[in-house]
Design an enzyme around this catalytic site. Sequence first.
Site, short mmCIF file in Angstrom:
data_model
loop_
_atom_site.label_atom_id
_atom_site.label_comp_id
_atom_site.label_asym_id
_atom_site.label_seq_id
_atom_site.Cartn_x
_atom_site.Cartn_y
_atom_site.Cartn_z
N CYS A 182 -3.14 4.94 11.91
CA CYS A 182 -3.56 6.33 11.75
C CYS A 182 -4.21 6.77 13.04
O CYS A 182 -4.65 5.94 13.85
CB CYS A 182 -4.50 6.44 10.56
SG CYS A 182 -5.86 5.31 10.66
N GLY A 222 8.18 -5.21 4.52
CA GLY A 222 9.19 -4.38 5.16
C GLY A 222 10.56 -4.65 4.55
O GLY A 222 11.19 -5.66 4.85
N SER A 226 0.82 -1.22 0.00
CA SER A 226 0.00 0.00 0.00
C SER A 226 0.85 1.27 0.00
O SER A 226 1.84 1.38 0.72
CB SER A 226 -0.88 0.00 1.24
OG SER A 226 -1.67 1.16 1.28
N LYS A 286 -3.73 -4.51 9.30
CA LYS A 286 -2.31 -4.18 9.15
C LYS A 286 -1.76 -3.64 10.47
O LYS A 286 -2.25 -2.65 11.00
CB LYS A 286 -2.13 -3.15 8.03
CG LYS A 286 -0.66 -2.93 7.68
CD LYS A 286 -0.53 -2.19 6.38
CE LYS A 286 0.93 -2.01 5.99
NZ LYS A 286 1.06 -1.24 4.75
N ASN A 289 8.76 8.82 5.27
CA ASN A 289 7.73 9.53 4.53
C ASN A 289 6.64 10.01 5.46
O ASN A 289 6.35 9.40 6.48
CB ASN A 289 7.16 8.66 3.39
CG ASN A 289 5.96 7.85 3.83
OD1 ASN A 289 4.82 8.35 3.86
ND2 ASN A 289 6.19 6.60 4.21
N ILE A 349 4.65 -5.43 8.38
CA ILE A 349 4.27 -4.36 9.27
C ILE A 349 4.11 -3.06 8.47
O ILE A 349 4.57 -2.98 7.33
CB ILE A 349 5.36 -4.08 10.37
CG1 ILE A 349 6.72 -3.86 9.68
CG2 ILE A 349 5.39 -5.13 11.42
CD1 ILE A 349 7.87 -3.45 10.59
N ASN A 350 3.50 -2.07 9.11
CA ASN A 350 3.51 -0.73 8.52
C ASN A 350 4.86 -0.09 8.83
O ASN A 350 5.72 -0.71 9.46
CB ASN A 350 2.35 0.09 9.11
CG ASN A 350 1.77 1.04 8.07
OD1 ASN A 350 2.52 1.72 7.37
ND2 ASN A 350 0.46 1.08 7.95
N THR A 351 5.07 1.14 8.40
CA THR A 351 6.33 1.84 8.66
C THR A 351 6.53 2.05 10.16
O THR A 351 5.57 2.07 10.93
CB THR A 351 6.31 3.21 7.97
OG1 THR A 351 5.13 3.89 8.37
CG2 THR A 351 6.31 3.08 6.46
N ILE A 392 3.44 11.26 3.89
CA ILE A 392 2.56 11.62 2.77
C ILE A 392 1.20 12.06 3.30
O ILE A 392 0.56 12.96 2.77
CB ILE A 392 2.37 10.42 1.81
CG1 ILE A 392 3.71 9.89 1.33
CG2 ILE A 392 1.45 10.77 0.64
CD1 ILE A 392 4.46 10.75 0.38
C1 LIG Z 1 5.59 6.52 0.44
C2 LIG Z 1 4.87 5.48 1.24
C3 LIG Z 1 3.48 5.57 1.35
C4 LIG Z 1 2.79 4.60 2.11
N1 LIG Z 1 1.42 4.69 2.19
C5 LIG Z 1 0.74 3.74 2.89
C6 LIG Z 1 -0.68 3.76 2.96
O1 LIG Z 1 -1.36 4.61 2.36
N2 LIG Z 1 -1.29 2.79 3.71
C7 LIG Z 1 -0.62 1.81 4.36
O2 LIG Z 1 -1.22 0.95 5.00
N3 LIG Z 1 0.74 1.74 4.27
C8 LIG Z 1 1.42 2.67 3.57
N4 LIG Z 1 2.79 2.60 3.48
C9 LIG Z 1 3.50 1.50 4.18
C10 LIG Z 1 3.86 0.34 3.23
O3 LIG Z 1 2.71 -0.25 2.67
C11 LIG Z 1 4.69 -0.75 3.97
O4 LIG Z 1 3.90 -1.31 4.99
C12 LIG Z 1 5.97 -0.21 4.60
O5 LIG Z 1 6.53 0.82 3.83
C13 LIG Z 1 7.02 -1.30 4.81
O6 LIG Z 1 7.36 -1.93 3.59
P1 LIG Z 1 8.61 -1.46 2.65
O7 LIG Z 1 9.81 -1.36 3.56
O8 LIG Z 1 8.72 -2.53 1.61
O9 LIG Z 1 8.23 -0.14 2.08
C14 LIG Z 1 3.50 3.55 2.75
C15 LIG Z 1 4.90 3.48 2.61
C16 LIG Z 1 5.59 4.41 1.88
C17 LIG Z 1 7.07 4.30 1.75
#
Ligand SMILES: Cc1cc2nc3c(=O)[nH]c(=O)nc-3n(C[C@H](O)[C@H](O)[C@H](O)COP(=O)(O)O)c2cc1C
Length: 307
Positions: A131, A245, A22, A166, A70, A192-194, A72
């Site tokens: 959120c 992640g 996402s 998530k 980020n 995981i999320n960020t 955003i």
């Molecule tokens: C620019 C950006 C925007 C993201 N927007 C969302 C989002 O709208 N909803 C969400 O659940 N996660 C969002 N994420 C989190 C990612 O889906 C993912 O869980 C997280 O970045 C870890 O994976 P990665 O290291 O491969 O990026 C975002 C991540 C990035 C980098």
Amino acid sequence: MTVDLSVDVAGVRLPTPVMAASGCFGFGRELSGFVDLAGLGAVVTKSVSLEPRRGRPTPRMAETPSGMLNAIGLQNPGVEAYCERELPFLADAGARVVTSIVGHTPAEFAQVAARLAREDAVDLLEVNLSCPNVDHRGEVFATSPEAATEVIAAVKAVAGQPVLAKLTADVTDIVAVARAVVEAGADGLVCINTLLGMAVDVRARRPKLAAVTGGLSGPAIRPVAVRCTWQVATALPEVPVIGTGGITTAEDAAEFLLAGATAVAVGTGNFADPEATTAVTTGLRELLAAGGLGSVPELTATFKGGA
Ligand SMILES: Cc1cc2nc3c(=O)[nH]c(=O)nc-3n(C[C@H](O)[C@H](O)[C@H](O)COP(=O)(O)O)c2cc1C
């Protein structure tokens, strides 16, 4: 040897375990020139809210060692415009669609889920719990088992698709939150999320992001994400876990699968290489074949870890 990459996530058959995460793939349109969307496990959309959101002020991104920050701010066109303009594109492209949803309150999450229940093109819902809860002084839903439960229960009551929750690693006990959302009806989990982070521009003497703090992603967080996946998958072996992640290669993806993930999602990796999801998929097929393994569950079953 023939390798069958297909996996089952909460009753939905995906042709491969490699999804686009996402927020890192838009609504598929931008990346469709680089990636065959039908060949992906699924496209997880940018999180969609009830009303359109404009996102946070700039600068919204900062590079950090082996990753990025980020803020955003969940910019998206709102659920109605998503259903009218974005979803038909994904459906026509033959993609499996995981729609990520977000809200300010449990009731708002439910309203988005209820609207999406009418859309056959949506295969799964992913509930973005990272959120702020406006009813509770901005506390992030995913950091409280009670708040996360409220959201998942509200979504499940109206959802027309299986529901993935998530999770965040910014908690003391991720398993406690995982158990709570599964008890509330979640059909699968995403780890995981960020991670919440911050960087300071020393010359300018101010934070690198306008929002001050932001989400850390990329290879820097992979060991944390693998640890969370393993903890959650071990505690709840019947529940599918999607690992995400810092995945940029097939080996990274295999780490998550061995740790107990049913599928994986590539996020930040798409920014460095728009073909990352294809490279991970091809590499995974080769990795399995080289190990004499015919399917993803066969790989997962070879894990020698434990505690
Ligand atoms: C620019 C950006 C925007 C993201 N927007 C969302 C989002 O709208 N909803 C969400 O659940 N996660 C969002 N994420 C989190 C990612 O889906 C993912 O869980 C997280 O970045 C870890 O994976 P990665 O290291 O491969 O990026 C975002 C991540 C990035 C980098």
